[in-house]
Design a protein around this motif. Structure first.
Motif, PDB file in Angstrom:
ATOM      1  N   HIS A 120     -53.637 -12.400 -28.218  1.00 46.97           N
ATOM      2  CA  HIS A 120     -55.002 -12.275 -27.691  1.00 46.97           C
ATOM      3  C   HIS A 120     -55.017 -12.029 -26.178  1.00 46.97           C
ATOM      4  O   HIS A 120     -56.020 -12.319 -25.520  1.00 46.97           O
ATOM      5  N   MET A 121     -53.942 -11.482 -25.633  1.00 45.74           N
ATOM      6  CA  MET A 121     -53.817 -11.282 -24.199  1.00 45.74           C
ATOM      7  C   MET A 121     -54.923 -10.388 -23.605  1.00 45.74           C
ATOM      8  O   MET A 121     -55.429 -10.701 -22.521  1.00 45.74           O
ATOM      9  N   PRO A 122     -55.342  -9.301 -24.227  1.00 39.05           N
ATOM     10  CA  PRO A 122     -56.411  -8.497 -23.603  1.00 39.05           C
ATOM     11  C   PRO A 122     -57.693  -9.307 -23.372  1.00 39.05           C
ATOM     12  O   PRO A 122     -58.296  -9.223 -22.296  1.00 39.05           O
ATOM     13  N   LEU A 123     -58.104 -10.101 -24.345  1.00 34.25           N
ATOM     14  CA  LEU A 123     -59.304 -10.927 -24.195  1.00 34.25           C
ATOM     15  C   LEU A 123     -59.087 -11.990 -23.124  1.00 34.25           C
ATOM     16  O   LEU A 123     -59.975 -12.234 -22.285  1.00 34.25           O
ATOM     17  N   ILE A 124     -57.930 -12.611 -23.117  1.00 29.98           N
ATOM     18  CA  ILE A 124     -57.630 -13.667 -22.140  1.00 29.98           C
ATOM     19  C   ILE A 124     -57.591 -13.088 -20.728  1.00 29.98           C
ATOM     20  O   ILE A 124     -58.157 -13.665 -19.795  1.00 29.98           O
ATOM     21  N   ARG A 125     -56.934 -11.936 -20.551  1.00 21.13           N
ATOM     22  CA  ARG A 125     -56.879 -11.307 -19.217  1.00 21.13           C
ATOM     23  C   ARG A 125     -58.285 -10.970 -18.724  1.00 21.13           C
ATOM     24  O   ARG A 125     -58.603 -11.191 -17.557  1.00 21.13           O
ATOM     25  N   ASN A 126     -59.117 -10.425 -19.597  1.00 20.12           N
ATOM     26  CA  ASN A 126     -60.483 -10.076 -19.209  1.00 20.12           C
ATOM     27  C   ASN A 126     -61.248 -11.313 -18.737  1.00 20.12           C
ATOM     28  O   ASN A 126     -61.880 -11.301 -17.679  1.00 20.12           O
ATOM     29  N   LYS A 127     -61.188 -12.382 -19.521  1.00 23.13           N
ATOM     30  CA  LYS A 127     -61.915 -13.611 -19.163  1.00 23.13           C
ATOM     31  C   LYS A 127     -61.374 -14.238 -17.879  1.00 23.13           C
ATOM     32  O   LYS A 127     -62.140 -14.754 -17.062  1.00 23.13           O
ATOM     33  N   LEU A 128     -60.044 -14.185 -17.692  1.00 25.17           N
ATOM     34  CA  LEU A 128     -59.459 -14.752 -16.466  1.00 25.17           C
ATOM     35  C   LEU A 128     -59.864 -13.940 -15.239  1.00 25.17           C
ATOM     36  O   LEU A 128     -60.160 -14.509 -14.183  1.00 25.17           O
ATOM     37  N   ILE A 129     -59.885 -12.620 -15.346  1.00 20.53           N
ATOM     38  CA  ILE A 129     -60.314 -11.787 -14.213  1.00 20.53           C
ATOM     39  C   ILE A 129     -61.759 -12.106 -13.854  1.00 20.53           C
ATOM     40  O   ILE A 129     -62.110 -12.224 -12.671  1.00 20.53           O
ATOM     41  N   MET A 130     -62.608 -12.257 -14.870  1.00 24.52           N
ATOM     42  CA  MET A 130     -64.014 -12.600 -14.609  1.00 24.52           C
ATOM     43  C   MET A 130     -64.116 -13.982 -13.950  1.00 24.52           C
ATOM     44  O   MET A 130     -64.918 -14.177 -13.032  1.00 24.52           O
ATOM     45  N   LEU A 131     -63.311 -14.926 -14.411  1.00 20.20           N
ATOM     46  CA  LEU A 131     -63.307 -16.265 -13.817  1.00 20.20           C
ATOM     47  C   LEU A 131     -62.833 -16.210 -12.371  1.00 20.20           C
ATOM     48  O   LEU A 131     -63.464 -16.794 -11.479  1.00 20.20           O
ATOM     49  N   PHE A 132     -61.728 -15.533 -12.123  1.00 16.91           N
ATOM     50  CA  PHE A 132     -61.168 -15.473 -10.771  1.00 16.91           C
ATOM     51  C   PHE A 132     -62.129 -14.785  -9.794  1.00 16.91           C
ATOM     52  O   PHE A 132     -62.300 -15.213  -8.656  1.00 16.91           O
ATOM     53  N   SER A 133     -62.759 -13.694 -10.233  1.00 16.29           N
ATOM     54  CA  SER A 133     -63.636 -12.945  -9.320  1.00 16.29           C
ATOM     55  C   SER A 133     -64.957 -13.666  -9.074  1.00 16.29           C
ATOM     56  O   SER A 133     -65.654 -13.357  -8.107  1.00 16.29           O
ATOM     57  N   SER A 134     -65.315 -14.641  -9.892  1.00 15.72           N
ATOM     58  CA  SER A 134     -66.566 -15.377  -9.679  1.00 15.72           C
ATOM     59  C   SER A 134     -66.387 -16.583  -8.750  1.00 15.72           C
ATOM     60  O   SER A 134     -67.352 -17.294  -8.482  1.00 15.72           O
ATOM     61  N   GLN A 135     -65.193 -16.803  -8.252  1.00 19.95           N
ATOM     62  CA  GLN A 135     -64.909 -17.961  -7.401  1.00 19.95           C
ATOM     63  C   GLN A 135     -65.335 -17.704  -5.959  1.00 19.95           C
ATOM     64  O   GLN A 135     -65.467 -16.570  -5.507  1.00 19.95           O
ATOM     65  N   ASP A 136     -65.521 -18.791  -5.213  1.00 20.14           N
ATOM     66  CA  ASP A 136     -65.838 -18.733  -3.786  1.00 20.14           C
ATOM     67  C   ASP A 136     -64.529 -18.624  -3.002  1.00 20.14           C
ATOM     68  O   ASP A 136     -63.636 -19.470  -3.158  1.00 20.14           O
ATOM     69  N   PHE A 137     -64.407 -17.595  -2.184  1.00 20.00           N
ATOM     70  CA  PHE A 137     -63.179 -17.338  -1.436  1.00 20.00           C
ATOM     71  C   PHE A 137     -62.825 -18.523  -0.535  1.00 20.00           C
ATOM     72  O   PHE A 137     -61.666 -18.936  -0.474  1.00 20.00           O
ATOM     73  N   GLN A 138     -63.800 -19.092   0.160  1.00 19.25           N
ATOM     74  CA  GLN A 138     -63.550 -20.223   1.067  1.00 19.25           C
ATOM     75  C   GLN A 138     -63.093 -21.456   0.276  1.00 19.25           C
ATOM     76  O   GLN A 138     -62.223 -22.184   0.718  1.00 19.25           O
ATOM     77  N   GLY A 139     -63.673 -21.685  -0.894  1.00 14.56           N
ATOM     78  CA  GLY A 139     -63.312 -22.845  -1.717  1.00 14.56           C
ATOM     79  C   GLY A 139     -61.900 -22.755  -2.257  1.00 14.56           C
ATOM     80  O   GLY A 139     -61.230 -23.770  -2.455  1.00 14.56           O
TER      81      GLY A 139
END
Length: 169
Positions: A108-127
């Motif tokens: 299930h790597m394609p689904l996991i990679r997609n969700k992780l990219i969305m999670l990582f890009s939604s983070q606060d850079f300073q945090g």
């Protein structure tokens, strides 16, 4: 004189008979004592072994060795911070003790990679520049992957998500 010789012979015969009886009685007593000692020992040992068997029933579970899976290629995410372009590169590995869970992760790597990219890009850079922010992202990644595996691979899960390299600029 003949009578004296007969008396001596009769005394020797009766004396010999009583000493034979004494030896037989002593031998029987010794055999009985040994038999009772062996019987008592077996009885008490039998009682101890059943008690020790009951005490040995709870066996501690042996942990399987950890297995690691590198999620490749590394994740690269961009951030817009005060009008400037910022980047984050993360090398991620997953740890499990069950090869079937890692096989499901790979499937299930394609689904996991997609969700992780969305999670990582939604983070606060300073945090993310603090240790607490990185630990929080690691925990969120673990929960996200386990949620996907539980839904798609019927209950498979991983133990940890590890960031083996984490670069922000």
């Amino acid at each position: 004189m003949a009578d004296d010789d007969n008396k001596d012979v009769n005394e020797e015969e009766t004396g010999g008979k009583s000493s034979k009886k004494l030896i037989i009685i002593v031998a029987i007593v010794v055999i009985l004592a040994v038999g009772l000692a062996v019987g008592a020992t077996l009885f008490f040992l039998k009682g101890d072994s059943s008690a020790s068997d009951a005490a040995e029933v709870p066996v501690e579970e042996v942990k399987k060795p950890a297995i690691y899976f590198d999620i490749k290629p590394p994740f690269v995410v961009t951030f817009d911070v005060e009008g400037r372009q910022r980047y984050m590169q993360v090398f991620v590995s997953a740890q499990s003790r069950d090869q079937a869970s890692l096989d499901a992760l790979e499937l299930h790597m394609p689904l996991i990679r997609n969700k992780l990219i969305m999670l990582f890009s939604s983070q606060d850079f300073q945090g993310l520049q603090t240790a607490e922010g990185k630990a929080s992202l690691r925990l969120a990644s673990l929960n996200l992957i386990n949620e996907i595996l539980e839904k798609e691979a019927s209950g498979s899960s991983i133990e940890q998500v590890l960031f083996t390299n984490f670069v922000m600029q």
